[in-house]
Design an enzyme around this catalytic site. Sequence first.
Site, short mmCIF file in Angstrom:
data_model
loop_
_atom_site.label_atom_id
_atom_site.label_comp_id
_atom_site.label_asym_id
_atom_site.label_seq_id
_atom_site.Cartn_x
_atom_site.Cartn_y
_atom_site.Cartn_z
CG ASP A 171 38.61 57.48 60.48
OD1 ASP A 171 38.14 56.33 60.41
OD2 ASP A 171 39.22 58.03 59.54
CE1 TYR B 81 46.36 45.11 55.47
CE2 TYR B 81 45.96 42.97 54.47
CZ TYR B 81 45.56 44.00 55.31
OH TYR B 81 44.37 43.89 55.99
CG PHE C 52 42.06 40.00 38.37
CD1 PHE C 52 42.10 40.64 37.14
CD2 PHE C 52 41.72 40.73 39.49
CE1 PHE C 52 41.79 42.00 37.03
CE2 PHE C 52 41.43 42.09 39.40
CZ PHE C 52 41.46 42.72 38.16
N1 UFG Z 1 39.10 39.41 41.59
C1 UFG Z 1 38.74 39.35 40.25
N2 UFG Z 1 38.30 40.50 39.67
C2 UFG Z 1 38.23 41.69 40.33
C3 UFG Z 1 38.60 41.74 41.71
C4 UFG Z 1 39.04 40.56 42.31
O1 UFG Z 1 38.79 38.30 39.62
O2 UFG Z 1 37.83 42.69 39.72
C5 UFG Z 1 39.51 38.17 42.26
C6 UFG Z 1 40.89 38.25 42.91
O3 UFG Z 1 41.89 38.01 41.97
C7 UFG Z 1 40.75 37.18 43.98
C8 UFG Z 1 39.26 37.26 44.39
O4 UFG Z 1 38.62 37.91 43.31
O5 UFG Z 1 40.99 35.94 43.43
C9 UFG Z 1 39.03 38.03 45.65
O6 UFG Z 1 39.72 39.29 45.55
P1 UFG Z 1 39.51 40.49 46.57
O7 UFG Z 1 40.38 41.60 46.10
O8 UFG Z 1 38.05 40.78 46.73
O9 UFG Z 1 40.00 39.91 47.96
P2 UFG Z 1 41.40 39.24 48.37
O10 UFG Z 1 41.11 37.80 48.60
O11 UFG Z 1 42.48 39.56 47.43
O12 UFG Z 1 41.75 40.04 49.69
C10 UFG Z 1 41.24 39.73 50.94
C11 UFG Z 1 41.26 40.97 51.79
C12 UFG Z 1 42.66 41.44 52.03
C13 UFG Z 1 43.46 40.31 52.60
C14 UFG Z 1 43.36 39.07 51.73
C15 UFG Z 1 44.01 37.90 52.39
O13 UFG Z 1 40.49 41.98 51.19
O14 UFG Z 1 42.66 42.53 52.91
O15 UFG Z 1 42.02 38.74 51.52
O16 UFG Z 1 44.66 37.15 51.45
F1 UFG Z 1 44.76 40.66 52.67
#
Ligand code: UFG
Length: 338
Positions: free
Chosen positions: A31, A141, A207
Site C-alpha cells: 500500500d 471510474y 442530494f
Molecule cells: N447522498 C446524499 N447525501 C450525501 C451523500 C450521498 O444524499 O451527503 C446520496 C447520493 O446522492 C446517492 C446515495 O446517497 O443517492 C448514495 O451515495 P454514496 O456516495 O454513499 O454511494 P454511491 O451509490 O454514489 O456510490 C457507490 C460506491 C461507488 C460506486 C457506486 C456505483 O461508493 O464506488 O456506488 O454506482 F461507483
Amino acid sequence: MRVLVTGGAGYIGSHAVRELINEGHSVTVLDDLSKGHEEAVDPRATLIRGSTANADLLRQRLHADQIEAVMHFAANIEVGESVLDPARYYRNNFVNTLTLLEAMVSAGVKRLVFSSTAAVYGNPEERPIDELHRSHPINPYGRTKMMAELAIEDFCHAYGMSATILRYFNVAGASSDATIGEDHEPESHLIPRILRAARDDSEVKIFGTDYDTADGTCIRDYVHVVDLAQAHVLALGQLREGACQVYNIGSENGFSVREVIAACQRVVGKKLKVIEDLRRPGDPSVLVASSRRIREDLGWRARYPEIRTIVQHAWHWHSTHPLGYRGKIDLVPQENSY
Ligand code: UFG
C-alpha cells in the site's frame, strides 16, 4: 495460502486482511498509504509501503514472499474526481492493474481476486441487477474498472490465470469491535456523512428529492464491509482453474436516502438536521443487486444483512474515532432510540 493484498491499508482491504489472517492465510500488504492508514493494517501482516506502479517491487515481493495469490484493492474510488481527473484513474485503476497482472505472470502467480464495482453497469436497465446486465459505465471510474476486468478476463484465457471479480454495491459498516473502519478524506459516502453530521451536530444533505422512487430519494443496496471481506476469502478458496468468474455483492435490499437517515437517527438516538439539496450529477435513481450467483456458487451468506447493524457498527467506529485513525476516544456509544 500466502497472499499479497494491494491496498490492504484501505477501508475494504484492511477488513479483508483481517479475515484472511483469521482464516489462517499469511498476508503481505502492499500500500502506498496515499489513502490508506498504517494503523488499519493487521499487525500480523507484513506491510510494504509501495505502489502497484512499481513493476520491480511487485516482482520482488511476489518472489521473496513466495506469494500464491493476489487480492487487488488498490485503486482510486471517487466518481466525481474521476470525471475531473480521468488520467489519474486510467493510470492507477487500469495501467497499474496491468502492471500487476504482468508481474503475476512473470512470477508464475496465477490466482487473483479483484475489487470491482457496480459502477461498471452504469444506469440500470433491469432491477435487480445481475451479472448478465449490460456493462455500460457512465463515468471514468466505472470505465477504468471495466477495462481492468476485461484485461483480467483475457489474462485468464491466455495465461491460465484464475480470477474472481467482485462487483460491490454500497459498502458500509466497520468491524464489530470498532477497531477498524471507514476513514476517507474527503468522505463522499452517505452513511459516514450522516454519522459525522450526527457527531458534529451539522446538517445532512439529501442530494435530490425528485427521483422516481416512493419518497423521491435514491435507493441503494448496502452491504456490510465484514460480509464483503468474507466474500473475498470465500472467492479465494474457490477459484476455478483458468476461469474468470464475476459476482455481485449486495444485500439485495434497497434503502432510500431518507430511509438510511431514519435508520441512522434510530441508532444515534437523535433527530438530525436535514437539508434537501439538488441532485448530484451522475447518480442513478435505484441500484439494487442480485447476489444470487455468489450465494449459489460460493455459498456466501451475509452475517450482517440488517441496515440497523451496518449503521450500529459504523456508528461505534465513528463515535470512538472522531478523527478516524488519527484519534481515538474511549467512548462506548449507547444504543438509543428516540
Ligand atoms: N447522498 C446524499 N447525501 C450525501 C451523500 C450521498 O444524499 O451527503 C446520496 C447520493 O446522492 C446517492 C446515495 O446517497 O443517492 C448514495 O451515495 P454514496 O456516495 O454513499 O454511494 P454511491 O451509490 O454514489 O456510490 C457507490 C460506491 C461507488 C460506486 C457506486 C456505483 O461508493 O464506488 O456506488 O454506482 F461507483
